[in-house]
Design a protein around this motif. Structure first.
Motif, short mmCIF file in Angstrom:
data_model
loop_
_atom_site.label_atom_id
_atom_site.label_comp_id
_atom_site.label_asym_id
_atom_site.label_seq_id
_atom_site.Cartn_x
_atom_site.Cartn_y
_atom_site.Cartn_z
N TRP A 47 -39.14 38.57 124.90
CA TRP A 47 -38.15 37.54 124.56
C TRP A 47 -37.99 37.42 123.04
O TRP A 47 -36.89 37.23 122.52
CB TRP A 47 -38.56 36.21 125.17
N ASN A 48 -39.11 37.58 122.31
CA ASN A 48 -39.07 37.55 120.85
C ASN A 48 -38.26 38.72 120.31
O ASN A 48 -37.50 38.57 119.34
CB ASN A 48 -40.50 37.62 120.29
N LEU A 49 -38.42 39.89 120.92
CA LEU A 49 -37.67 41.07 120.51
C LEU A 49 -36.17 40.87 120.74
O LEU A 49 -35.35 41.22 119.87
CB LEU A 49 -38.17 42.28 121.30
N ILE A 50 -35.81 40.29 121.89
CA ILE A 50 -34.39 40.02 122.19
C ILE A 50 -33.80 39.05 121.18
O ILE A 50 -32.69 39.26 120.67
CB ILE A 50 -34.25 39.47 123.63
N ILE A 51 -34.54 38.00 120.86
CA ILE A 51 -34.05 36.99 119.91
C ILE A 51 -33.86 37.60 118.52
O ILE A 51 -32.87 37.32 117.84
CB ILE A 51 -35.02 35.79 119.87
N ASN A 52 -34.79 38.44 118.10
CA ASN A 52 -34.66 39.10 116.79
C ASN A 52 -33.45 40.02 116.74
O ASN A 52 -32.73 40.07 115.73
CB ASN A 52 -35.93 39.89 116.46
N LYS A 53 -33.21 40.76 117.83
CA LYS A 53 -32.04 41.64 117.89
C LYS A 53 -30.75 40.83 117.83
O LYS A 53 -29.80 41.19 117.13
CB LYS A 53 -32.07 42.46 119.18
N LEU A 54 -30.72 39.72 118.58
CA LEU A 54 -29.54 38.85 118.58
C LEU A 54 -29.32 38.23 117.21
O LEU A 54 -28.18 38.10 116.74
CB LEU A 54 -29.69 37.76 119.64
N HIS A 55 -30.41 37.83 116.56
CA HIS A 55 -30.31 37.22 115.23
C HIS A 55 -29.66 38.19 114.24
O HIS A 55 -28.76 37.80 113.48
CB HIS A 55 -31.71 36.82 114.75
N LYS A 56 -30.07 39.45 114.26
CA LYS A 56 -29.50 40.45 113.35
C LYS A 56 -28.02 40.71 113.67
O LYS A 56 -27.19 40.84 112.76
CB LYS A 56 -30.29 41.76 113.45
N GLU A 57 -27.70 40.77 114.96
CA GLU A 57 -26.32 41.04 115.35
C GLU A 57 -25.40 39.88 114.98
O GLU A 57 -24.30 40.09 114.45
CB GLU A 57 -26.25 41.30 116.85
N PHE A 58 -25.84 38.65 115.25
CA PHE A 58 -25.04 37.47 114.91
C PHE A 58 -24.89 37.33 113.40
O PHE A 58 -23.84 36.90 112.91
CB PHE A 58 -25.67 36.20 115.49
N LYS A 59 -25.93 37.69 112.67
CA LYS A 59 -25.88 37.63 111.20
C LYS A 59 -24.82 38.57 110.66
O LYS A 59 -24.08 38.22 109.74
CB LYS A 59 -27.26 37.99 110.63
N ASN A 60 -24.72 39.77 111.23
CA ASN A 60 -23.70 40.74 110.82
C ASN A 60 -22.29 40.25 111.17
O ASN A 60 -21.35 40.44 110.39
CB ASN A 60 -23.95 42.10 111.47
N LEU A 61 -22.15 39.63 112.33
CA LEU A 61 -20.83 39.15 112.76
C LEU A 61 -20.37 37.96 111.94
O LEU A 61 -19.17 37.83 111.64
CB LEU A 61 -20.87 38.78 114.25
N LEU A 62 -21.29 37.07 111.59
CA LEU A 62 -20.93 35.88 110.83
C LEU A 62 -20.59 36.19 109.38
O LEU A 62 -19.84 35.46 108.74
CB LEU A 62 -22.08 34.86 110.89
N GLY A 63 -21.16 37.27 108.85
CA GLY A 63 -20.85 37.67 107.48
C GLY A 63 -21.75 37.01 106.46
O GLY A 63 -22.56 36.13 106.77
N PRO A 64 -21.59 37.42 105.19
CA PRO A 64 -22.48 36.90 104.13
C PRO A 64 -22.21 35.45 103.75
O PRO A 64 -23.05 34.80 103.13
CB PRO A 64 -22.17 37.84 102.94
N ASN A 65 -21.03 34.91 104.12
CA ASN A 65 -20.68 33.54 103.73
C ASN A 65 -21.22 32.49 104.69
O ASN A 65 -21.00 31.29 104.47
CB ASN A 65 -19.15 33.39 103.63
#
Length: 225
Positions: A47-65
């Motif tokens: 579950w920790n691995l899934i959350i980390n993967k989602l965190h990275k993906e959402f971070k890329n989608l949301l952008g630097p701002n």
């Protein structure tokens, strides 16, 4: 005899006209506390691995701002919908995500918060977003109208997508199981195999729908910044 096929989704357990079926939406919280106190096991690490993967993906989608910590909102949304979708597959557990009451409440709250933040803080960006680049002058009023309508129906499409997918699978499972009463024994084994395959498909749908709803919410949020 069941007069309405959709009555299987109605809340039926009540005490003094208070529907207790909706308490199933809180059952997912029972899976969380032990992970903070016990020695990490395979389930917790997965579950920790899934959350980390989602965190990275959402971070890329949301952008630097994007604000720091924004991804946790969408990870929480994903976890909440996933737990409710999965728990609804168990016998005698009320599927809350098959009701627009839950799905529309989630999508409408997120959409309203995005819109309020965008129009208050980035109103110029919101106006620019309504007219795609390179649109001819004569088509600009129509594009504004189309973009406005598509923006308004977003929470409805998110809610209906989740609700319809949950209802469709459960209805199919219910219809097939109701035919087993009048079937001979050798056909019941075949029916059980089909039901197991359908249940496996519903598990995949539960994961995919929670992921799709969260990704679309993230994309709507990224348009605001």
């Amino acid at each position: 005899m069941m007069t309405n096929l959709f009555s299987i989704f109605d809340p039926s357990t009540n005490l003094m006209n208070i529907s207790f079926n909706w308490l199933s939406t809180l059952l997912g919280l029972m899976f969380i506390p032990y992970s903070f106190w016990l020695i990490p096991n395979r389930h917790f690490m997965m579950w920790n691995l899934i959350i980390n993967k989602l965190h990275k993906e959402f971070k890329n989608l949301l952008g630097p701002n994007s604000f720091s910590g924004t991804t946790f909102i969408f990870i929480s949304l994903f976890s909440y919908i996933l737990f409710n979708n999965f728990l609804g597959l168990f016998p005698y557990i009320f599927t809350s995500t098959s009701h627009l009451t839950i799905s529309l409440s989630l999508s409408l709250t997120l959409w309203l918060s995005f819109m309020l933040y965008g129009w208050i803080n980035n109103s110029q960006h919101m106006f620019i977003h309504m007219i795609p680049q390179g649109t001819p002058n004569i088509l600009m009023p129509f594009m504004v109208l189309i973009e406005t309508i598509s923006n308004i129906i977003r929470p409805g499409t998110l809610a209906v997508r989740l609700t319809a997918n949950m209802i469709a699978g459960h209805l199919l499972l219910t219809l097939l199981s109701s035919t087993g009463i009048n079937m001979p024994n050798y056909l019941i084994i075949f029916l059980i195999i089909i039901q197991i395959l359908l249940l496996t498909l519903e598990m995949a749908v539960a994961i995919i729908q929670s992921y799709v709803i969260t990704i679309l919410s993230t994309l709507y949020s990224s348009e605001v910044n």
